[in-house]
Design a protein around this motif. Structure first.
Motif, PDB file in Angstrom:
ATOM      1  N   SER A 128     -10.889  -6.249 -13.975  1.00  0.00           N
ATOM      2  CA  SER A 128      -9.497  -6.084 -14.364  1.00  0.00           C
ATOM      3  C   SER A 128      -9.391  -4.982 -15.387  1.00  0.00           C
ATOM      4  N   GLY A 129      -8.489  -4.036 -15.115  1.00  0.00           N
ATOM      5  CA  GLY A 129      -8.216  -3.001 -16.087  1.00  0.00           C
ATOM      6  C   GLY A 129      -9.263  -1.923 -16.125  1.00  0.00           C
ATOM      7  N   VAL A 130      -9.058  -0.959 -17.012  1.00  0.00           N
ATOM      8  CA  VAL A 130      -9.943   0.168 -17.181  1.00  0.00           C
ATOM      9  C   VAL A 130     -10.320   0.232 -18.636  1.00  0.00           C
ATOM     10  N   GLU A 131     -11.592   0.168 -18.945  1.00  0.00           N
ATOM     11  CA  GLU A 131     -12.008   0.245 -20.329  1.00  0.00           C
ATOM     12  C   GLU A 131     -12.370   1.664 -20.720  1.00  0.00           C
ATOM     13  N   ASP A 132     -13.370   2.213 -20.081  1.00  0.00           N
ATOM     14  CA  ASP A 132     -13.839   3.544 -20.440  1.00  0.00           C
ATOM     15  C   ASP A 132     -13.286   4.625 -19.518  1.00  0.00           C
ATOM     16  N   GLY A 133     -12.581   4.232 -18.495  1.00  0.00           N
ATOM     17  CA  GLY A 133     -12.071   5.212 -17.546  1.00  0.00           C
ATOM     18  C   GLY A 133     -13.127   5.541 -16.514  1.00  0.00           C
ATOM     19  N   PRO A 134     -12.700   6.030 -15.351  1.00  0.00           N
ATOM     20  CA  PRO A 134     -13.637   6.314 -14.261  1.00  0.00           C
ATOM     21  C   PRO A 134     -14.359   7.639 -14.451  1.00  0.00           C
ATOM     22  N   GLY A 135     -15.587   7.714 -13.932  1.00  0.00           N
ATOM     23  CA  GLY A 135     -16.287   8.988 -13.899  1.00  0.00           C
ATOM     24  C   GLY A 135     -15.710   9.893 -12.839  1.00  0.00           C
ATOM     25  N   ALA A 136     -15.224   9.288 -11.758  1.00  0.00           N
ATOM     26  CA  ALA A 136     -14.588  10.035 -10.672  1.00  0.00           C
ATOM     27  C   ALA A 136     -13.791   9.059  -9.820  1.00  0.00           C
ATOM     28  N   LEU A 137     -12.874   9.607  -9.044  1.00  0.00           N
ATOM     29  CA  LEU A 137     -12.083   8.822  -8.112  1.00  0.00           C
ATOM     30  C   LEU A 137     -12.487   9.203  -6.692  1.00  0.00           C
ATOM     31  N   LEU A 138     -12.826   8.194  -5.885  1.00  0.00           N
ATOM     32  CA  LEU A 138     -13.283   8.407  -4.520  1.00  0.00           C
ATOM     33  C   LEU A 138     -12.269   7.801  -3.558  1.00  0.00           C
ATOM     34  N   PHE A 139     -11.866   8.576  -2.569  1.00  0.00           N
ATOM     35  CA  PHE A 139     -10.792   8.177  -1.664  1.00  0.00           C
ATOM     36  C   PHE A 139     -11.232   8.223  -0.209  1.00  0.00           C
ATOM     37  N   ASP A 140     -10.920   7.172   0.529  1.00  0.00           N
ATOM     38  CA  ASP A 140     -10.941   7.268   1.981  1.00  0.00           C
ATOM     39  C   ASP A 140      -9.795   8.196   2.388  1.00  0.00           C
ATOM     40  N   MET A 141      -9.745   8.589   3.653  1.00  0.00           N
ATOM     41  CA  MET A 141      -8.705   9.518   4.088  1.00  0.00           C
ATOM     42  C   MET A 141      -7.730   8.885   5.073  1.00  0.00           C
ATOM     43  N   ASP A 142      -8.178   8.598   6.294  1.00  0.00           N
ATOM     44  CA  ASP A 142      -7.286   8.090   7.338  1.00  0.00           C
ATOM     45  C   ASP A 142      -6.792   6.688   6.993  1.00  0.00           C
ATOM     46  N   GLY A 143      -5.483   6.521   6.994  1.00  0.00           N
ATOM     47  CA  GLY A 143      -4.908   5.223   6.687  1.00  0.00           C
ATOM     48  C   GLY A 143      -4.667   4.997   5.218  1.00  0.00           C
ATOM     49  N   LEU A 144      -5.205   5.874   4.368  1.00  0.00           N
ATOM     50  CA  LEU A 144      -4.998   5.765   2.916  1.00  0.00           C
ATOM     51  C   LEU A 144      -4.218   6.966   2.400  1.00  0.00           C
ATOM     52  N   LEU A 145      -4.740   8.165   2.647  1.00  0.00           N
ATOM     53  CA  LEU A 145      -4.052   9.397   2.257  1.00  0.00           C
ATOM     54  C   LEU A 145      -3.176   9.915   3.391  1.00  0.00           C
ATOM     55  N   LEU A 146      -3.753   9.949   4.572  1.00  0.00           N
ATOM     56  CA  LEU A 146      -3.038  10.436   5.754  1.00  0.00           C
ATOM     57  C   LEU A 146      -2.610   9.266   6.630  1.00  0.00           C
ATOM     58  N   ASP A 147      -1.408   9.350   7.153  1.00  0.00           N
ATOM     59  CA  ASP A 147      -0.901   8.293   8.036  1.00  0.00           C
ATOM     60  C   ASP A 147      -1.314   8.598   9.474  1.00  0.00           C
ATOM     61  N   THR A 148      -2.618   8.727   9.656  1.00  0.00           N
ATOM     62  CA  THR A 148      -3.159   9.159  10.940  1.00  0.00           C
ATOM     63  C   THR A 148      -3.720   8.012  11.787  1.00  0.00           C
ATOM     64  N   GLU A 149      -3.883   6.833  11.196  1.00  0.00           N
ATOM     65  CA  GLU A 149      -4.392   5.724  12.005  1.00  0.00           C
ATOM     66  C   GLU A 149      -3.379   5.330  13.076  1.00  0.00           C
ATOM     67  N   THR A 150      -2.102   5.386  12.734  1.00  0.00           N
ATOM     68  CA  THR A 150      -1.090   5.053  13.734  1.00  0.00           C
ATOM     69  C   THR A 150      -1.083   6.083  14.864  1.00  0.00           C
ATOM     70  N   VAL A 151      -1.307   7.340  14.500  1.00  0.00           N
ATOM     71  CA  VAL A 151      -1.365   8.401  15.514  1.00  0.00           C
ATOM     72  C   VAL A 151      -2.573   8.187  16.418  1.00  0.00           C
ATOM     73  N   ALA A 152      -3.720   7.899  15.803  1.00  0.00           N
ATOM     74  CA  ALA A 152      -4.938   7.658  16.580  1.00  0.00           C
ATOM     75  C   ALA A 152      -4.782   6.432  17.470  1.00  0.00           C
ATOM     76  N   ARG A 153      -4.120   5.413  16.947  1.00  0.00           N
ATOM     77  CA  ARG A 153      -3.895   4.200  17.751  1.00  0.00           C
ATOM     78  C   ARG A 153      -3.063   4.499  18.987  1.00  0.00           C
ATOM     79  N   ASP A 154      -1.961   5.210  18.798  1.00  0.00           N
ATOM     80  CA  ASP A 154      -1.071   5.488  19.933  1.00  0.00           C
ATOM     81  C   ASP A 154      -1.782   6.313  21.002  1.00  0.00           C
ATOM     82  N   SER A 155      -2.560   7.287  20.565  1.00  0.00           N
ATOM     83  CA  SER A 155      -3.303   8.105  21.524  1.00  0.00           C
ATOM     84  C   SER A 155      -4.375   7.275  22.221  1.00  0.00           C
ATOM     85  N   PHE A 156      -5.053   6.426  21.454  1.00  0.00           N
ATOM     86  CA  PHE A 156      -6.110   5.580  22.018  1.00  0.00           C
ATOM     87  C   PHE A 156      -5.545   4.645  23.086  1.00  0.00           C
ATOM     88  N   VAL A 157      -4.443   3.985  22.765  1.00  0.00           N
ATOM     89  CA  VAL A 157      -3.858   3.026  23.702  1.00  0.00           C
ATOM     90  C   VAL A 157      -3.444   3.718  24.996  1.00  0.00           C
TER      91      VAL A 157
END
Length: 232
Positions: free
Chosen positions: A13-42
């Motif tokens: 819970s919470g942040v004490e010393d702060g992060p050394g870095a921030l790590l991000f997934d991309m598809d479905g988190l930053l980009l709304d591309t999972e829905t696009v991939a789903r529609d094409s896949f189906v």
């Protein structure tokens, strides 16, 4: 505490010393591309006679290209052309994002605010690195990131922690000092195993599938996750 009141057991819970870095997934988190991939896949799966295509796709989320290919190959009829399936799926996806790469709501503002605060940020995705950089560039998000780990950069993929270890290395810090943000269960499993503090922002999921209890926080969107982490 996240605004929706949900914190899975063992979560910090919470942040004490702060992060050394921030790590991000991309598809479905930053980009709304999972829905696009789903529609094409189906669309392609229906043409190939693959039953239960939408749920099948949802179970692939977070997998590497090799893992996805293996799953599809095992599910197709013995005489089906896996290469054609993948080519048609890719073509359908690219056609759908030709005009614009969709970005998740609020993500642009979040990344601009984090960049202004000087946080080192790295993308950790199962998507091929070159393709991921191209999509982030077209979406206007790439300048916010120091580096990117793609699915072709590691031999072990999510849910293995290897991608997150490499992401932290490219940020120049230990994984245990990083905050990670993921949408998929596989990604959360990988980030937790690497020792990151993890916030999950669920995207597409099979109906009725509970979130794993791995020690992560859960938030409705990336902005809420950042507020819960004390970063914004």
């Amino acid at each position: 505490m996240v605004s929706n009141g949900r914190t899975i057991s063992k979560a910090v819970s919470g942040v004490e010393d702060g992060p050394g870095a921030l790590l991000f997934d991309m598809d479905g988190l930053l980009l709304d591309t999972e829905t696009v991939a789903r529609d094409s896949f189906v669309e392609v799966a229906d043409a190939f006679g693959l039953a239960g295509a939408e749920r099948f796709f949802l179970e692939l989320i977070g997998s590497s290209g090799a893992q996805t290919s293996a799953r599809i190959g095992a599910a197709l009829a013995p005489d089906a052309d896996l290469s054609r399936f993948k080519a048609d799926w890719s073509a359908g996806f690219e056609a759908r994002i030709a005009a614009e790469v969709p970005v998740k709501p609020g993500v642009r503002d979040v990344l601009e605010a984090l960049s202004a605060r000087g946080y080192p940020m790295v993308v950790v995705t199962s998507t091929d690195g070159q393709k991921a950089r191209r999509q982030l560039g077209r979406a206007g998000l790439w300048p916010h990131f120091r580096d990117l780990v793609g699915g072709n950069d590691v031999t072990a993929h999510k849910p293995d922690p290897a991608p997150y270890y490499l992401g932290a290395e490219r940020a120049g810090v230990a994984a245990t000092s990083c905050f990670a943000f993921e949408d998929s269960d596989k990604g959360v499993t990988a980030a937790v195993a690497a020792g990151c503090r993890v916030w999950q922002v669920p995207d597409l999921r099979p109906e009725g599938q509970d979130l794993p209890e791995l020690g992560q926080h859960v938030a409705a969107d990336l902005g809420t996750a950042m507020e819960a982490a004390g970063l914004l």
